[in-house]
Design a protein around this motif. Structure first.
Motif, PDB file in Angstrom:
ATOM      1  N   GLY A  79       0.808  -1.215   0.000  1.00 34.17           N
ATOM      2  CA  GLY A  79       0.000   0.000   0.000  1.00 34.17           C
ATOM      3  C   GLY A  79       0.836   1.256   0.000  1.00 34.17           C
ATOM      4  O   GLY A  79       0.421   2.292  -0.552  1.00 34.17           O
ATOM      5  N   TRP A  83      -0.329   4.337  -2.345  1.00 30.50           N
ATOM      6  CA  TRP A  83      -1.242   4.910  -1.368  1.00 30.50           C
ATOM      7  C   TRP A  83      -2.033   6.094  -1.897  1.00 30.50           C
ATOM      8  O   TRP A  83      -3.083   6.443  -1.351  1.00 30.50           O
ATOM      9  N   PRO A  86      -6.609   5.353  -5.119  1.00 28.67           N
ATOM     10  CA  PRO A  86      -7.664   4.648  -4.385  1.00 28.67           C
ATOM     11  C   PRO A  86      -7.976   3.263  -4.936  1.00 28.67           C
ATOM     12  O   PRO A  86      -8.228   2.329  -4.166  1.00 28.67           O
ATOM     13  N   LEU A  89      -4.984   0.872  -4.139  1.00 24.47           N
ATOM     14  CA  LEU A  89      -4.943   0.654  -2.697  1.00 24.47           C
ATOM     15  C   LEU A  89      -6.099  -0.243  -2.248  1.00 24.47           C
ATOM     16  O   LEU A  89      -5.940  -1.109  -1.388  1.00 24.47           O
ATOM     17  N   GLY A  90      -7.269  -0.063  -2.868  1.00 27.84           N
ATOM     18  CA  GLY A  90      -8.410  -0.920  -2.561  1.00 27.84           C
ATOM     19  C   GLY A  90      -8.149  -2.370  -2.926  1.00 27.84           C
ATOM     20  O   GLY A  90      -8.545  -3.292  -2.193  1.00 27.84           O
ATOM     21  N   ALA A 152      -5.061   2.218   5.148  1.00 28.82           N
ATOM     22  CA  ALA A 152      -5.280   3.434   4.361  1.00 28.82           C
ATOM     23  C   ALA A 152      -5.266   4.695   5.226  1.00 28.82           C
ATOM     24  O   ALA A 152      -4.581   5.676   4.881  1.00 28.82           O
ATOM     25  N   LEU A 213     -10.082   4.638  -0.232  1.00 25.48           N
ATOM     26  CA  LEU A 213      -9.821   3.597  -1.223  1.00 25.48           C
ATOM     27  C   LEU A 213     -11.148   3.099  -1.787  1.00 25.48           C
ATOM     28  O   LEU A 213     -12.220   3.390  -1.261  1.00 25.48           O
TER      29      LEU A 213
END
Length: 433
Positions: A79, A83, A86, A89-90, A152, A213
């Motif tokens: 991540g 980062w 979104p 990162l999701g 996150a 995210l």
């Protein structure tokens, strides 16, 4: 030019001072309420019941570590690379949740029969053993996802919402504990009071992560391959840590008395002081260390500063506990008086373990993983030597053994971190901490 540098440095120090003070104040409230709740449990549960509670919590910690097996650190490392995106990162978080759920099944299969055996061994009835095992399951599943939903917000340094969530959960545990144990002083009731607030808190964490995210993302095969690679490297060490991380409880569970288990569990309640620093570290320091670019000199400079800070905090904590040992034991109750020396030594071991764990969090946040063929033999050496020369069936013996193990862990973690930093090439445009 010098004035500009001084102004920039003063602004940097002011920013960090403000961040640490605000976050630290919130953590004092969080861990303070946890400490009050823990003292209520110690005071309201009979010593025999508190011994069972200590055993259950020890197994819970091992189950969580086994179900993680480096996934949390891997998600933070992956991540940290994406980062600001979104969607990516999701996908990283979704992959971590999927893998952790798979490992949770194996963790339950391994740990619950062992817990049942130990509970029966220390005098629990078949009915009480069943209730304790069932009550542990909600707390276990609550602990599976909280660290991943925190990734996150930590990477984006959304510290204030995280602190609010932790405070709400801690206060919820305190209220439930106070309402239930006065009338039902049983281990399984205390476990339920501990687990249900965390389930509620996880829902709030998921909503907070949804702002940073894409929750609709599915697991990414490429990320899964990276995480599985890290799990394979870390799993042998995880299995070892499940034993060594709570070696005092394990040895007393098999070799010691029920009273000794209750005493070490009560003394360990004071480790909530170290938990404040640990939470600050994983919230503020290790995510920023993960975000640093791969510049050797910058990594080494920040690493040395962090280690110096850890040593100073540990020394001050041990000294404070030593001076206040008698009133602390009075708060815990009459069954724990006369343990001033054991309390100080136990806090020393907790602080050393905190330094080792914090150093591990630093290098694992970079995606580094020590080879088990190196780390496990080095860690087994003090255990084998300690069990040979120390009376590990006694309270003082297992506390001394824990200190020896922690010293080795600190040396190994620092040495490995320096080695990996030395292997990192230099860059001309490093990122800011």
């Amino acid at each position: 030019m010098n004035e500009i540098k001084l102004t920039t440095k003063a602004s940097y120090l002011w920013q960090w001072g403000k961040l640490l003070s605000l976050t630290g104040a919130a953590q004092v409230l969080v861990q303070g309420s946890s400490l009050v709740g823990g003292i209520l449990v110690i005071r309201l549960l009979p010593a025999s019941e508190y011994a069972l509670y200590t055993l259950a919590n020890t197994l819970l910690g091992s189950m969580v570590v086994l179900a993680d097996s480096g996934i949390g650190a891997g998600v933070m490392a992956q991540g940290g690379k994406v980062w600001q995106n979104p969607s990516q990162l999701g996908a990283v978080v979704a992959t971590g949740l999927k893998l952790r759920l798979r490992l949770a099944v194996g963790s339950l299969v391994l740990a619950l029969p062992l817990l049942a055996y130990l509970l029966l061994h220390h005098g629990a009835s078949a009915l009480m053993t069943t209730l304790i095992v069932l009550a542990l399951i909600p707390a276990f599943f609550a602990a599976l996802s909280d660290t991943l939903w925190e990734v996150a917000p930590k990477l984006h340094q959304r510290v204030k919402p995280l602190q609010k969530n932790q405070l709400a959960v801690s206060l919820g545990r305190l209220v439930l504990t106070a309402l239930t144990l006065f009338t039902c002083p049983w281990t399984f009731v205390a476990l339920l009071a501990n687990g249900f607030p965390r389930l509620w808190g996880n829902k709030q964490l998921k909503a907070l992560s949804g702002e940073l995210l894409d929750l609709k993302q599915t697991p990414d095969p490429a990320v899964q391959k990276e995480l599985l690679g890290m799990v394979k490297r870390i799993l042998p060490y995880t299995l070892y840590y499940c034993v060594s991380g709570q070696i005092t409880i394990w040895l007393l569970s098999f070799l010691g008395s029920t009273a000794s288990i209750a005493r070490i569990g009560a003394l360990d309640r004071l480790s909530v002081v170290v938990t404040v620093f640990s939470t600050l570290f994983t919230t503020l320091i290790s995510p920023r260390f993960a975000r640093l670019s791969g510049d050797r000199s910058q990594l080494f400079r920040h690493f040395l500063r962090i280690q110096l800070g850890l040593l100073v905090v540990a020394f001050c904590t041990i000294a404070g506990v030593r001076m206040a040992a008698t009133p602390i034991l009075w708060v815990l109750g009459p069954e724990y008086t006369g343990l001033e020396g054991e309390l100080t030594l136990n806090m020393t071991g907790n602080c050393l373990n905190w330094i080792a764990g914090s150093t591990y969090a630093l290098y694992s946040s970079r995606g580094w993983a020590m080879k088990p063929l190196v780390s496990i033999p080095l860690s087994l050496l003090p255990i084998v030597a300690g069990t040979w020369f120390l009376e590990v069936g006694t309270l003082l013996g297992v506390i001394t053994l824990n200190i020896c193990i922690a010293c080795v862990q600190v040396c190994v973690s620092i040495t490995y971190s320096c080695f990996k930093i030395y292997q990192t090439p230099r860059q001309t445009d490093p990122a800011a901490f």
